[in-house]
Write an enzyme that holds these catalytic residues in place. Structure first.
Site, PDB file in Angstrom:
ATOM      1  N   ALA A 144     -49.746   3.430 -55.309  1.00 51.42           N
ATOM      2  CA  ALA A 144     -50.312   4.764 -55.063  1.00 51.42           C
ATOM      3  C   ALA A 144     -49.272   5.861 -55.222  1.00 51.42           C
ATOM      4  O   ALA A 144     -49.581   6.975 -55.650  1.00 51.42           O
ATOM      5  CB  ALA A 144     -50.918   4.817 -53.659  1.00 51.42           C
ATOM      6  N   GLU A 145     -48.033   5.555 -54.873  1.00 48.19           N
ATOM      7  CA  GLU A 145     -46.979   6.559 -54.917  1.00 48.19           C
ATOM      8  C   GLU A 145     -46.515   6.867 -56.337  1.00 48.19           C
ATOM      9  O   GLU A 145     -46.368   8.026 -56.710  1.00 48.19           O
ATOM     10  CB  GLU A 145     -45.782   6.099 -54.075  1.00 48.19           C
ATOM     11  CG  GLU A 145     -46.008   6.138 -52.577  1.00 48.19           C
ATOM     12  CD  GLU A 145     -46.120   7.559 -52.038  1.00 48.19           C
ATOM     13  OE1 GLU A 145     -45.530   8.478 -52.641  1.00 48.19           O
ATOM     14  OE2 GLU A 145     -46.809   7.747 -51.020  1.00 48.19           O
ATOM     15  N   SER A 146     -46.247   5.829 -57.116  1.00 51.67           N
ATOM     16  CA  SER A 146     -45.576   6.060 -58.403  1.00 51.67           C
ATOM     17  C   SER A 146     -46.173   5.305 -59.580  1.00 51.67           C
ATOM     18  O   SER A 146     -45.689   5.436 -60.704  1.00 51.67           O
ATOM     19  CB  SER A 146     -44.100   5.647 -58.284  1.00 51.67           C
ATOM     20  OG  SER A 146     -44.004   4.228 -58.112  1.00 51.67           O
TER      21      SER A 146
END
Length: 213
Positions: A89-91
């Protein structure tokens, strides 16, 4: 190639290791990580497999950086699927990702967080994953093991969670928490999403400041 068998039941494929006092540096295919010597049960040749009676099952991860994720999850007592899905989800598993707020790397660490967690190179996968796991564990401890609140704090900052007395009313944060908790509950191992996939937004596109736990 040999295995490092952890007391948690996790088993890591390593190319070598170095002992420095109470710390052991495990060398993996994707980098190196430091773990407490007391957390290692034994080292054994690759072909040997002796099951531990009380060992927890190791969840199979199919996405990128699986071995580094398993090591950091074991080190900080995290669910490997949770850590992997946060990274997705972050990167989207891009180690060079930089957000408009200057959050960096796989776990989208803010510079002040990297500095506080003694990360020398936030674009090094092993360092970034280890620090991101440490920060996620801090959020879980701060919010008494509440995964949803810890995720909201990782995304929007713990001060926002405290301010609103729960998950902040930001669509990005609410979607972030819902997406990760759903995938973890379903046992979904994430993989990188092709660039340009519609209706998919990663936190690297924007990031709230991370603050001290």
């Amino acid at each position: 190639m040999r295995n490092a068998v952890m007391r948690s039941g996790a088993r890591f494929h390593i190319t070598g290791y170095e002992v420095s006092g109470a710390i052991v540096r495990l060398h993996l295919a994707g980098g190196a990580v430091d773990v407490a010597a007391e957390d290692i049960l034994r080292f054994e040749p690759e072909e040997v497999f002796v099951p531990e009676p009380s060992a927890k099952p190791v969840i199979a991860l199919n996405g990128p950086y699986a071995e580094l994720i398993r090591v950091s999850a074991s080190k900080y007592g995290l669910d490997p699927l949770l850590l992997a899905n946060v990274m997705a989800a972050e990167s989207n598993f891009n180690p060079r990702a930089v957000s408009r707020k200057n959050a960096q790397g796989l776990m989208q660490l803010m510079p002040q967080t990297s500095s506080r967690l003694m990360v020398k190179n936030p674009f090094d996968p092993a360092q970034n994953i280890d620090a991101g796991a440490a920060y996620l564990k801090q959020m879980l401890n701060r919010f008494e093991g509440n995964v949803a609140l810890a995720l909201a704090a990782y995304n929007a900052g713990p001060d926002r969670v405290i301010q609103y007395g729960g998950i902040p009313p930001f669509r990005e944060t609410q979607d972030y928490v819902r997406r990760i908790t759903t995938r973890v509950s379903q046992g979904t191992s994430p993989s990188a999403v092709p660039t340009g996939t519609p209706n998919v937004q990663f936190s690297a596109s924007k990031k709230a400041p991370q603050t001290k736990p």
